[in-house]
Every structure is written in structure tokens, then in C-alpha cells.
Motif scaffolding. Sequence first.
Motif, PDB file in Angstrom:
ATOM      1  N   ALA A  74       0.794  -1.232   0.000  1.00 48.04           N
ATOM      2  CA  ALA A  74       0.000   0.000   0.000  1.00 48.04           C
ATOM      3  C   ALA A  74       0.827   1.282   0.000  1.00 48.04           C
ATOM      4  O   ALA A  74       0.262   2.372  -0.054  1.00 48.04           O
ATOM      5  CB  ALA A  74      -0.944   0.003   1.208  1.00 48.04           C
ATOM      6  N   HIS A  75       2.143   1.156   0.074  1.00 48.35           N
ATOM      7  CA  HIS A  75       3.022   2.346  -0.011  1.00 48.35           C
ATOM      8  C   HIS A  75       4.417   1.880  -0.395  1.00 48.35           C
ATOM      9  O   HIS A  75       5.113   1.264   0.410  1.00 48.35           O
ATOM     10  CB  HIS A  75       3.063   3.079   1.328  1.00 48.35           C
ATOM     11  CG  HIS A  75       3.991   4.270   1.331  1.00 48.35           C
ATOM     12  ND1 HIS A  75       4.163   5.046   2.438  1.00 48.35           N
ATOM     13  CD2 HIS A  75       4.784   4.817   0.375  1.00 48.35           C
ATOM     14  CE1 HIS A  75       5.025   6.022   2.173  1.00 48.35           C
ATOM     15  NE2 HIS A  75       5.426   5.893   0.918  1.00 48.35           N
ATOM     16  N   ASP A  76       4.799   2.153  -1.649  1.00 49.30           N
ATOM     17  CA  ASP A  76       6.156   1.818  -2.070  1.00 49.30           C
ATOM     18  C   ASP A  76       6.615   2.745  -3.178  1.00 49.30           C
ATOM     19  O   ASP A  76       5.920   3.708  -3.522  1.00 49.30           O
ATOM     20  CB  ASP A  76       6.264   0.334  -2.472  1.00 49.30           C
ATOM     21  CG  ASP A  76       7.348  -0.307  -1.617  1.00 49.30           C
ATOM     22  OD1 ASP A  76       8.479   0.194  -1.677  1.00 49.30           O
ATOM     23  OD2 ASP A  76       7.047  -1.264  -0.881  1.00 49.30           O
ATOM     24  N   HIS A  77       7.790   2.465  -3.724  1.00 48.64           N
ATOM     25  CA  HIS A  77       8.381   3.323  -4.755  1.00 48.64           C
ATOM     26  C   HIS A  77       9.086   2.472  -5.787  1.00 48.64           C
ATOM     27  O   HIS A  77       9.807   1.535  -5.429  1.00 48.64           O
ATOM     28  CB  HIS A  77       9.373   4.314  -4.137  1.00 48.64           C
ATOM     29  CG  HIS A  77       8.720   5.225  -3.148  1.00 48.64           C
ATOM     30  ND1 HIS A  77       8.067   6.373  -3.531  1.00 48.64           N
ATOM     31  CD2 HIS A  77       8.566   5.123  -1.800  1.00 48.64           C
ATOM     32  CE1 HIS A  77       7.555   6.956  -2.458  1.00 48.64           C
ATOM     33  NE2 HIS A  77       7.838   6.218  -1.398  1.00 48.64           N
ATOM     34  N   LEU A  78       8.883   2.820  -7.069  1.00 45.38           N
ATOM     35  CA  LEU A  78       9.566   2.128  -8.162  1.00 45.38           C
ATOM     36  C   LEU A  78      10.632   3.005  -8.813  1.00 45.38           C
ATOM     37  O   LEU A  78      11.617   2.491  -9.344  1.00 45.38           O
ATOM     38  CB  LEU A  78       8.552   1.669  -9.214  1.00 45.38           C
ATOM     39  CG  LEU A  78       7.450   0.740  -8.692  1.00 45.38           C
ATOM     40  CD1 LEU A  78       6.509   0.334  -9.819  1.00 45.38           C
ATOM     41  CD2 LEU A  78       8.041  -0.490  -8.004  1.00 45.38           C
ATOM     42  N   ILE A  95      -3.295  10.517  -4.071  1.00 40.71           N
ATOM     43  CA  ILE A  95      -2.626  11.794  -3.802  1.00 40.71           C
ATOM     44  C   ILE A  95      -1.719  11.631  -2.589  1.00 40.71           C
ATOM     45  O   ILE A  95      -2.158  11.152  -1.545  1.00 40.71           O
ATOM     46  CB  ILE A  95      -3.639  12.925  -3.500  1.00 40.71           C
ATOM     47  CG1 ILE A  95      -4.777  12.964  -4.521  1.00 40.71           C
ATOM     48  CG2 ILE A  95      -2.921  14.271  -3.462  1.00 40.71           C
ATOM     49  CD1 ILE A  95      -5.859  14.005  -4.179  1.00 40.71           C
ATOM     50  N   LYS A  96      -0.458  12.062  -2.748  1.00 40.80           N
ATOM     51  CA  LYS A  96       0.489  12.043  -1.636  1.00 40.80           C
ATOM     52  C   LYS A  96       0.510  13.400  -0.956  1.00 40.80           C
ATOM     53  O   LYS A  96       0.412  14.437  -1.616  1.00 40.80           O
ATOM     54  CB  LYS A  96       1.882  11.723  -2.199  1.00 40.80           C
ATOM     55  CG  LYS A  96       3.053  11.812  -1.237  1.00 40.80           C
ATOM     56  CD  LYS A  96       3.082  10.620  -0.297  1.00 40.80           C
ATOM     57  CE  LYS A  96       4.444  10.470   0.369  1.00 40.80           C
ATOM     58  NZ  LYS A  96       5.360   9.609  -0.373  1.00 40.80           N
ATOM     59  N   GLY A  97       0.635  13.402   0.376  1.00 40.40           N
ATOM     60  CA  GLY A  97       0.852  14.631   1.125  1.00 40.40           C
ATOM     61  C   GLY A  97       2.011  14.443   2.081  1.00 40.40           C
ATOM     62  O   GLY A  97       2.517  13.329   2.237  1.00 40.40           O
ATOM     63  N   LEU A 152       6.118  -1.239   2.364  1.00 43.73           N
ATOM     64  CA  LEU A 152       7.542  -1.224   2.727  1.00 43.73           C
ATOM     65  C   LEU A 152       8.174   0.157   2.558  1.00 43.73           C
ATOM     66  O   LEU A 152       9.205   0.429   3.150  1.00 43.73           O
ATOM     67  CB  LEU A 152       8.319  -2.243   1.891  1.00 43.73           C
ATOM     68  CG  LEU A 152       7.964  -3.714   2.114  1.00 43.73           C
ATOM     69  CD1 LEU A 152       8.757  -4.578   1.146  1.00 43.73           C
ATOM     70  CD2 LEU A 152       8.241  -4.141   3.549  1.00 43.73           C
ATOM     71  N   ASP A 153       7.586   1.004   1.727  1.00 44.82           N
ATOM     72  CA  ASP A 153       8.122   2.348   1.490  1.00 44.82           C
ATOM     73  C   ASP A 153       9.623   2.319   1.206  1.00 44.82           C
ATOM     74  O   ASP A 153      10.412   2.991   1.869  1.00 44.82           O
ATOM     75  CB  ASP A 153       7.813   3.274   2.684  1.00 44.82           C
ATOM     76  CG  ASP A 153       8.206   4.717   2.391  1.00 44.82           C
ATOM     77  OD1 ASP A 153       8.257   5.067   1.199  1.00 44.82           O
ATOM     78  OD2 ASP A 153       8.489   5.467   3.341  1.00 44.82           O
ATOM     79  N   LEU A 154      10.016   1.554   0.197  1.00 44.49           N
ATOM     80  CA  LEU A 154      11.433   1.441  -0.156  1.00 44.49           C
ATOM     81  C   LEU A 154      11.819   2.647  -1.015  1.00 44.49           C
ATOM     82  O   LEU A 154      11.948   2.560  -2.230  1.00 44.49           O
ATOM     83  CB  LEU A 154      11.679   0.115  -0.894  1.00 44.49           C
ATOM     84  CG  LEU A 154      11.267  -1.122  -0.090  1.00 44.49           C
ATOM     85  CD1 LEU A 154      11.451  -2.384  -0.932  1.00 44.49           C
ATOM     86  CD2 LEU A 154      12.062  -1.235   1.209  1.00 44.49           C
TER      87      LEU A 154
END
Length: 327
Positions: A31-35, A152-154, A270-272
Motif C-alpha cells: 500500500a506504499h512503495d516506490h519504483l 494523492i500524496k501529502g 515497505l516504502d522502499l
Amino acid sequence: MEPESAATRPAPRVVTVTGLVDPATLGVVDAHDHLFLDSPALPGQAFDDLELTTAEVVEGRDSGIGTIVEMTPIGLGRRPAKMRAASEATGVRVVAATGYHRDSHYPAGHWVHAATTEVLADRILADLRVGMHPADWLDPALPPDGARAGAIKGGASYHRISASEAKRLDAIGGASAATDAPILVHCEVGTMAFEIIERLEAAGARPDRIALAHMDRNPDAELHADICARGVTLGYDTIGRTKYHPDSLVLDLVERLVAAGHGDRLMLGLDLGARDYLRAYGGGPGLRYLMTAFVPRLRRRLGHAATDAILITNPAQFYAYPHGGPR
Ligand SMILES: [Zn+2]
């Protein structure tokens, strides 16, 4: 009065980079990560290589992940075309983000500081409704990518919301109110939760469209229960970040929140957000860690039904537009 018939009511839909999908088909959601990411706040930690990121996503997919929510916002090296390519190559659904991070990611002189709330909101709305800007809105005249943002990110600072962050949160809350888009807010070390919620609600956002990230950095189960009771969702997304805390702390938190009746307000990720965290770039723990290391322990604590609700049902509901897409 006749109830609204199923035929006239549009079904909920999630906006992915490859189009609208039925939320029931997302599978397990990170539910929260980065590519892809490149921030001046993280020198030497950029990752932007399609081949390496695709290899990372393959490991995540093979571990059991069906959908990745990619929360890289405007100004941090968001790459719509590469996200589409990685999703198409792997079959993993990708939900992309618009919106803005906290101040530390935008150097003095960045356009977000001088922009009006209206301009900040208009750029979010264009990303959500038309297609993401291909280059972080640095040249507003460029045509949009074919992929729309689906969330949307804040962001806010540690125990503080700056004037610039307040303006961006107002734009984010207003854009969610206009579209029903889900919002995920970076809470620095899990602080400022209620101040952020109040700011977004004042701008028109509904609590069921708001989730707070990194609340496991501030592992206060009573505070978390109060946030859930308000109808806001929690993201526990520093799993595997052993330099902050052991995973057992997150397992304890999940167990306490489920026992308090808030199992329907929890999501995991994981919010990598750094090159050093990705196996394909030579680091770790990597995208597979959620399913290979954490979830087996979670299943042992909660059983399958409660675990699957957190991994599948909650994020499907949160990230879906209730009326079939952005209004
Ligand atoms: Zn993040």
C-alpha cells in the motif's frame, strides 16, 4: 423513495497506470512503495533504471504481491512511462501518485513554494483526471502521459506543518473533495496526525479518503486507535526498516489494533524510497520482504482471515474510487 438501482450506480474502480480496474482483482496490495525516485533530500539514493526496477517488481510479484501503490509525488522523479512499462512487463498493477511531499524534498526556489493553492490543486486534478505530467510539472506545456495518477500524496515536517506544507495540504484536501481520490500523507516519525487530518478535512476531504503513512514510526497504539475511531486509515510501512525498530514492534501494533476492533483501518507497505533498500540495485530488504519475511509472522499471530483483510480487502476499499473513477 426507490433505492438507487445497481444498474445506475457505477461500481467502485481503482485507477492504475494501465487503466481502471475492479478493486476485487488487486490481490495483495503493497500500500506504499516506490519504483522510481530521485529527491535532492536523498543524495546518491536515486533509482531510475527500468530494467533493474522491473527485476525488483518480478521478485515482489513472485513473493505474492499483486498491486503496488507507487507514492512518488510531483517533484521527486516520478516516471509515468516507466511505471507503465514495469507494470506491463510484470503484470503487477501499479497505482501512481500525484500530490506533494514535505518541505525537505523541495529546495528553496522550487516552484511548489511560490505556487498558489489553486495552481497546486489544478496540477493534482490534471494528474488525476487527464494524465500525469511526464516531467514533474517542470515544463507545464508538455502533453500529459497516457497514465493517470490514482492517489494523492501529502507530507508534513516533524511536529510541524510549515506555511508551504499547509498550502499544499489545502490543495490536496480540496482535490480529494472534488474527485473522491484517496490521500496518503507522510507523517514524519508518525507526528502531526490530527493536525494533518484537521487541515485536510477543513479543505473538504472525507476521513474515509485519508490514510496516514509511517504511523509505525510512532508506535503508540492508543493514538492509533483514536485515529481509526475517526474513520482514518493507518499505513504501517516501515516494515523491514530494522534501523528504526524490529518487525516484532509492528506485529504487536497490528495485533493491538485488531484486538481494539480497528483491523479494517490498517494497510501495510515497505516504502522502499532509497536505492539502498532495493535488491536489484544491490541493497535490501527488497520488495519481496513483505510477503517472505513479515506476512508469515503476521499470519501466525492473526490467522488468515484478519491477515488477508489487511493485505487485500482494506487497500482495495481505500484505493478505490467509490463512484467508478475521479469525479
Ligand atoms: Zn514513501
